[in-house]
Design a protein around this motif. Sequence first.
Motif, short mmCIF file in Angstrom:
data_model
loop_
_atom_site.label_atom_id
_atom_site.label_comp_id
_atom_site.label_asym_id
_atom_site.label_seq_id
_atom_site.Cartn_x
_atom_site.Cartn_y
_atom_site.Cartn_z
N SER A 261 7.40 -3.84 -6.43
CA SER A 261 6.30 -4.21 -6.15
C SER A 261 5.48 -3.81 -5.02
N THR B 129 5.94 -4.41 -2.03
CA THR B 129 6.48 -4.36 -0.50
C THR B 129 6.81 -5.85 0.73
N LYS C 4 -1.78 -3.31 8.57
CA LYS C 4 -1.76 -2.64 7.27
C LYS C 4 -1.72 -0.96 6.77
N LEU D 1 5.44 3.34 5.03
CA LEU D 1 5.52 3.66 3.24
C LEU D 1 5.41 4.71 2.24
N ARG E 10 6.98 10.72 -5.15
CA ARG E 10 6.00 10.80 -6.50
C ARG E 10 5.72 11.62 -6.31
N GLU F 172 9.61 4.50 -7.93
CA GLU F 172 8.62 4.87 -6.43
C GLU F 172 7.23 4.54 -6.65
N GLY F 173 7.54 3.57 -7.45
CA GLY F 173 6.21 2.59 -8.18
C GLY F 173 5.96 2.71 -8.64
N GLN G 224 -4.04 1.75 -6.23
CA GLN G 224 -4.16 2.60 -4.47
C GLN G 224 -5.04 3.35 -5.13
C1 LIG Z 1 10.04 17.84 -0.07
C2 LIG Z 1 10.93 16.17 -1.09
C3 LIG Z 1 11.96 16.39 -2.02
C4 LIG Z 1 12.11 14.56 -2.64
C5 LIG Z 1 13.32 14.83 -3.76
C6 LIG Z 1 12.33 14.07 -5.04
C7 LIG Z 1 13.72 13.59 -5.90
C8 LIG Z 1 13.45 12.94 -6.73
C9 LIG Z 1 14.81 12.05 -7.56
C10 LIG Z 1 14.06 9.97 -7.68
C11 LIG Z 1 14.54 9.85 -8.45
C12 LIG Z 1 14.67 8.23 -8.23
C13 LIG Z 1 14.23 7.10 -7.30
C14 LIG Z 1 13.76 5.99 -7.12
C15 LIG Z 1 13.45 5.19 -5.19
C16 LIG Z 1 12.73 4.31 -5.84
O1 LIG Z 1 12.06 3.82 -6.68
S1 LIG Z 1 12.75 3.30 -4.00
C17 LIG Z 1 11.76 2.22 -4.04
C18 LIG Z 1 10.15 2.37 -4.15
N1 LIG Z 1 9.21 1.56 -4.29
C19 LIG Z 1 7.63 1.74 -4.71
O2 LIG Z 1 7.11 2.37 -4.40
C20 LIG Z 1 7.36 0.16 -4.48
C21 LIG Z 1 5.59 0.66 -5.24
N2 LIG Z 1 4.75 -0.65 -4.17
C22 LIG Z 1 4.02 0.08 -2.77
O3 LIG Z 1 4.49 1.01 -2.09
C23 LIG Z 1 3.40 -0.43 -1.63
O4 LIG Z 1 4.10 -2.41 -1.80
C24 LIG Z 1 1.81 -0.83 -2.54
C25 LIG Z 1 1.86 -1.12 -4.28
C26 LIG Z 1 1.22 0.71 -2.81
C27 LIG Z 1 0.54 -0.68 -1.86
O5 LIG Z 1 1.30 -2.90 -1.71
P1 LIG Z 1 0.15 -3.82 -0.66
O6 LIG Z 1 0.67 -4.54 0.02
O7 LIG Z 1 -1.48 -3.68 -1.57
O8 LIG Z 1 -0.81 -3.16 0.46
P2 LIG Z 1 -1.58 -2.30 0.37
O9 LIG Z 1 -3.05 -3.42 1.30
O10 LIG Z 1 -2.67 -1.54 -0.86
O11 LIG Z 1 -1.67 -0.87 1.21
C28 LIG Z 1 -1.99 -0.70 3.35
C29 LIG Z 1 -1.95 0.62 3.17
O12 LIG Z 1 -1.29 1.13 2.78
C30 LIG Z 1 -1.34 2.18 2.62
N3 LIG Z 1 -0.69 3.41 1.81
C31 LIG Z 1 0.29 2.16 1.03
N4 LIG Z 1 1.58 2.75 1.43
C32 LIG Z 1 0.46 4.71 1.50
C33 LIG Z 1 1.60 6.07 1.59
N5 LIG Z 1 2.58 6.52 0.63
N6 LIG Z 1 0.90 6.85 1.32
C34 LIG Z 1 0.06 6.58 2.71
N7 LIG Z 1 -0.69 5.53 2.74
C35 LIG Z 1 -0.39 4.55 1.90
C36 LIG Z 1 -2.93 1.60 1.79
O13 LIG Z 1 -3.31 2.73 1.16
C37 LIG Z 1 -2.94 0.72 2.26
O14 LIG Z 1 -4.64 2.02 2.96
P3 LIG Z 1 -5.79 0.65 3.18
O15 LIG Z 1 -6.35 0.45 2.21
O16 LIG Z 1 -5.38 -0.14 3.82
O17 LIG Z 1 -6.55 2.31 4.36
#
Ligand SMILES: CCCCCCCCCCCCCCCC(=O)SCCNC(=O)CCNC(=O)[C@H](O)C(C)(C)COP(=O)(O)OP(=O)(O)OC[C@H]1O[C@@H](n2cnc3c(N)ncnc32)[C@H](O)[C@@H]1OP(=O)(O)O
Length: 703
Positions: free
Chosen positions: A168, A170, A297, A304, A311, A454-455, A463
């Motif tokens: 989580s 990242t 940030k 990401l 998602r 994907e989180g 978020q």
């Molecule tokens: C056509 C398509 C076909 C697709 C076809 C699918 C096929 C489907 C197969 C699936 C099969 C499974 C496949 C598994 C693949 C994995 O699982 S890949 C690994 C995935 N890993 C994750 O998702 C990790 C989860 N963690 C995170 O994404 C992030 O670190 C967190 C938890 C969202 C944020 O963590 P943090 O350090 O607390 O950061 P934070 O201060 O909240 O964020 C910094 C800024 O970035 C922004 N931000 C963060 N992420 C984003 C984002 N994604 N977007 C925009 N802004 C963002 C935040 O809103 C924040 O903005 P402000 O509030 O400052 O305005």
Amino acid sequence: MITASKSDAVSQDGLLPDLPNGPLSEYRRKASFNWKDMAMFLEDEDIIAFKNKIFSTLESDPLFYRQPGVDLPLEKYRELTFLRCKKIFEYNFLTFEATMEKPQKMLVLINCLGMYDWSLSTKYFLDTQVFGVAIGNTGSERHETILHQTQNMEIFGCLALTELSHGSNTKAIRTTARFDASTKEFILNSPDFEAAKFWVGNMGKTATHAVVYAQLYTSDGRCHGLHSFVVQIRNPKTLLPMPGVMVGDIGRKLGQNGLDNGFAMFHNVRIPYENLLNRTGDISSSGNYTSAYKDPKQRLGASLGTLSSGRVSIISMVVTNLKLAITIAIRFSATRRQFGPTEKEEIPVLEYQLQQWRLIPYLAAAYALDYFSVGFFFNLIELQIGILMKDRSPRQAELGKEIHALSCAGKPLASWTAQHGAQECREACGGHGFLAMNRLGDIRNDNDPNCTYEGDNNVLLQQTSNYLLGLVQSIHEDNAPCESPLGSIHFLNDYKTILKRKFTASTIRECLDCAVALDAYKWLVCYLLRESHDKLQQEKQRAANDFDARNNSQVYYCRSLALAFIEHTVLQRYYDYTHDPSTPGSLQPVLKKLCCLYGLWSLNKHIAVLYQGGYFAGELPGRIVQDAILDLCAQLKDDAVSLVDAIAPPDFILNSPIAKADGELYKNLWSAVLQGEKVLERPSWWPEFCCNKPVIGKPRSQL
Ligand SMILES: CCCCCCCCCCCCCCCC(=O)SCCNC(=O)CCNC(=O)[C@H](O)C(C)(C)COP(=O)(O)OP(=O)(O)OC[C@H]1O[C@@H](n2cnc3c(N)ncnc32)[C@H](O)[C@@H]1OP(=O)(O)O
Ligand SMILES: Cc1cc2nc3c(=O)[nH]c(=O)nc-3n(C[C@H](O)[C@H](O)[C@H](O)COP(=O)(O)OP(=O)(O)OC[C@H]3O[C@@H](n4cnc5c(N)ncnc54)[C@H](O)[C@@H]3O)c2cc1C
């Protein structure tokens, strides 16, 4: 039953063959609508024809033959999944041009393959889409060759973000990519085994290339944060690891075992500097770092951003699981008879109020969430087009934020609903639901990781609440309207008025209007937003730091806020759709009932907060909401079989003997059992019982 007009019937019959007569026919006759009309309303002819083509191709190819419930050895299952994946490349169901013409076909293909087997679908799409979209979204023209190589399977891709000790968080990813100015290369290293990439789908046995997330260091030793790089991890000619790469398989999982999830460590792995996916930050050949995102940030968010597409797609994938599970449980419940008013007559278990209340809300959820998932996918496409066109407008940025907020709650809501629904369906089929061949175990286990990958759901919800809490200031300053490209927050402009409202319905009949649940949701979101904001302020005064304050405001506050917000969004969209004048009159009554049931059933889970905040008062509101839920379940039970007929895949794909379209529950189950391998044979180890009798109380030496 209302029937289709003659011309409709002609096109329907070609696309949607009649269902066989049998024990389900009685319910089908009782339905208030024609299931074919419903199927053709939910999806257009082109999509239905596309699905039929995929399904019939798989059914007629011996490689896709399978015996219900057979548990393959891990290695065999991986091999078979890979061979099938290769075949999907050969079939090339969706050309680039066809995708451009109708992008939703991508989602349809993901789901059709998933309905067959999720291991196959995730394997194929992790390579062609997740890997491909990451490169397309965060790379540039110089990475096009890699995309071409993916499309014809010269190489095989994966996306490597997670490490053994961090998923989580990242920001805390520890793999490094240091620029070497002398050779114009990046050198990748895993500082230790805890920083090994881990859990990566396709990495275990097959991937030759990975999009690797790593901390980018320039040669002056400065760290510029998380960036992604294309790294070759295996030789495509031999599948042996590249020098410096230690890559392996993490082993058997609780589900999706046809997919090889793996790990990798990097030891001084050199890659050309052009392999940096340079959309969020770039490096010149002389080693100067530049980025359009000055705030680290924001840069993190941008790098990401590509996760949003996964998602959004997952929402539709899990709804597909819910559709499979509910089809099995409803068809079973309509044919399974147990007890009855007299000793002579037993009734289908679907006639029991309890069974209806356990299942029919999930059927309503499948319809409502399905509609949301498809519409939301179109929103994603809009975002994707903007990214590809390098749109830097404020609207595009806001769209990205809104989609991030909605997907971070949409994935949790949908995946949990499917998870709980699959378990309820399993139990609703009694013992037969526990027999592997009936597939509910696989559906549940293959759906499960959607709550994590994907989180993690609970982390993602934060978020969404952060996004909403960020709006509080505009809400308080009346002259700064709450506006967003998709309109999901527009109702917050009436925040103050909404908070003054009370529940006014006084009869069950009034509650059967879906607007009642929708109004209640508007109040609930506003209330939880106010309470979460106040709680956060109190915690900030009490706690040592903002970090603790935020953590201590999650349970009962921010978490509930995020869920209520997304439930409201799903309901609002479904309400608008079911009440649209263009929705056929023959279908509108049943669709409105589904909408109302989904709304009230979801709302009922927040009943304590509705009382706590004073929206409900006295015993009446709670009682009439519950009575209305039961009333709607009873009204929908005769439509339930036709409602699942409209969303069910063919028998070969559903692959559950207790849920075939002919409804011959016992004949199909009995025949599947008898076709099992060695079913009537005595075990090969029979002498262990017959000859080698134990000496009770005296274990024999194992030597
Ligand atoms: C056509 C398509 C076909 C697709 C076809 C699918 C096929 C489907 C197969 C699936 C099969 C499974 C496949 C598994 C693949 C994995 O699982 S890949 C690994 C995935 N890993 C994750 O998702 C990790 C989860 N963690 C995170 O994404 C992030 O670190 C967190 C938890 C969202 C944020 O963590 P943090 O350090 O607390 O950061 P934070 O201060 O909240 O964020 C910094 C800024 O970035 C922004 N931000 C963060 N992420 C984003 C984002 N994604 N977007 C925009 N802004 C963002 C935040 O809103 C924040 O903005 P402000 O509030 O400052 O305005
Ligand atoms: C089947 C499968 C396939 C996967 N495929 C890939 C892939 O292809 N590529 C890839 O990179 N990754 C992949 N992953 C990894 C996946 O993305 C991570 O598992 C996911 O992001 C969660 O991270 P984690 O496992 O480190 O959990 P952690 O972050 O360690 O979470 C553990 C627990 O702590 C809780 N928690 C963590 N932080 C907080 C907080 N701030 N507040 C409250 N609670 C918190 C979580 O809710 C969770 O219950 C896959 C995972 C699975 C299961």
